[in-house]
Design an enzyme around this catalytic site. Sequence first.
Site, short mmCIF file in Angstrom:
data_model
loop_
_atom_site.label_atom_id
_atom_site.label_comp_id
_atom_site.label_asym_id
_atom_site.label_seq_id
_atom_site.Cartn_x
_atom_site.Cartn_y
_atom_site.Cartn_z
CE LYS A 97 -2.13 -8.98 0.30
NZ LYS A 97 -3.26 -8.03 0.35
CG MET A 144 7.83 -0.66 2.22
SD MET A 144 9.12 0.00 3.30
CE MET A 144 8.50 -0.48 4.90
N GLY A 145 3.27 -0.43 2.41
CA GLY A 145 1.95 0.10 2.74
C GLY A 145 1.05 0.21 1.54
N GLY A 170 -0.79 -2.65 0.18
CA GLY A 170 -1.76 -3.73 0.06
C GLY A 170 -1.28 -4.91 -0.75
N GLY A 198 1.27 -6.97 0.34
CA GLY A 198 1.79 -8.02 1.22
C GLY A 198 3.30 -8.09 1.31
CB SER A 248 2.86 -10.54 4.96
OG SER A 248 2.23 -9.68 5.90
CB SER A 249 5.59 -11.62 0.54
OG SER A 249 6.02 -12.58 -0.39
CG ASP A 258 -1.99 -10.30 4.33
OD1 ASP A 258 -3.13 -10.76 4.52
OD2 ASP A 258 -1.79 -9.14 3.90
#
Length: 293
Positions: free
Chosen positions: A16, A100-101, A103, A105, A108-109, A141
Amino acid sequence: MTDTTRSLRDCLAPAKLNLFLHITGRRPDGYHALQSVFQLLDWGDRLHFTLRDDGKVSRVTDVPGVPEESDLVVRAASLLKAHAGATLGVDIEIDKRLPMGAGLGGGSSDAATTLLALNRLWRLDLPRTTLQSLAVKLGADVPFFVFGKNAFAEGIGEALQAVELPARWFLVVTPRVHVPTAAIFSEKSLTRDSKPITITDFLAQRGIDAGWPDSFGRNDMQPVVTSKYAEVAKVVEWFYNLTPARMTGSGASVFAAFKSKADAEAAQAKLPAGWNSAVAESMSEHPLFAFAS
């Protein structure tokens, strides 16, 4: 994606972008109140799910730096299993493609794709609203990805309204630095009093502020991140001389929008050697959207 009675293969967990991100205050529970527009991308991790008859939930691929018991996909599967009383288990394979890390997502996705995929594979037929209520317990998220549409988001990101966004291409550049979200939220210099807007404001004014279609407002975290992480500031500065760009989430990824894949790839070709980047197309709907009603 391959769908059989015993497995689901090659399930996309899309990235995202936050087209804007305003922090409008702090809630009594300590969380920050946000407003944002989330844009889905046709780019992300790939997950594979295979049924187990013994009821166990197992991640069968190693994810560096993420112990199995704390991985969001394992937590999501276990939460869903407990809520629904499912007797079957699952083996989960993760093909990590998103940094990773950043922003974007990614974790979360992955969790949302797990909820949606197992809703189908375990034949639970839970409604989307139920999956979203479980998603809130996993992270701010995750509900958006279960919601499955580009969205205007409020609260901590769980209050969602679908929004139509035009098709476009994005160039996403991710500096090789990890930005800890919690640390950015705790910074004294972070703007926490952006004036609340409405979805009507966004639809009426987008494109004015940043110079590209569907741009609006700003990312309130960007000044804090660029002041602390020179690598992110360098990417923002590089884009400044080419096209309007913006950081997504708490960073570290920075993105710019283009009308065509060719335009995005032309910009990508100009990047300094060694920079981590991807060209991705917008999506209007999560590929597993139909797995919940």
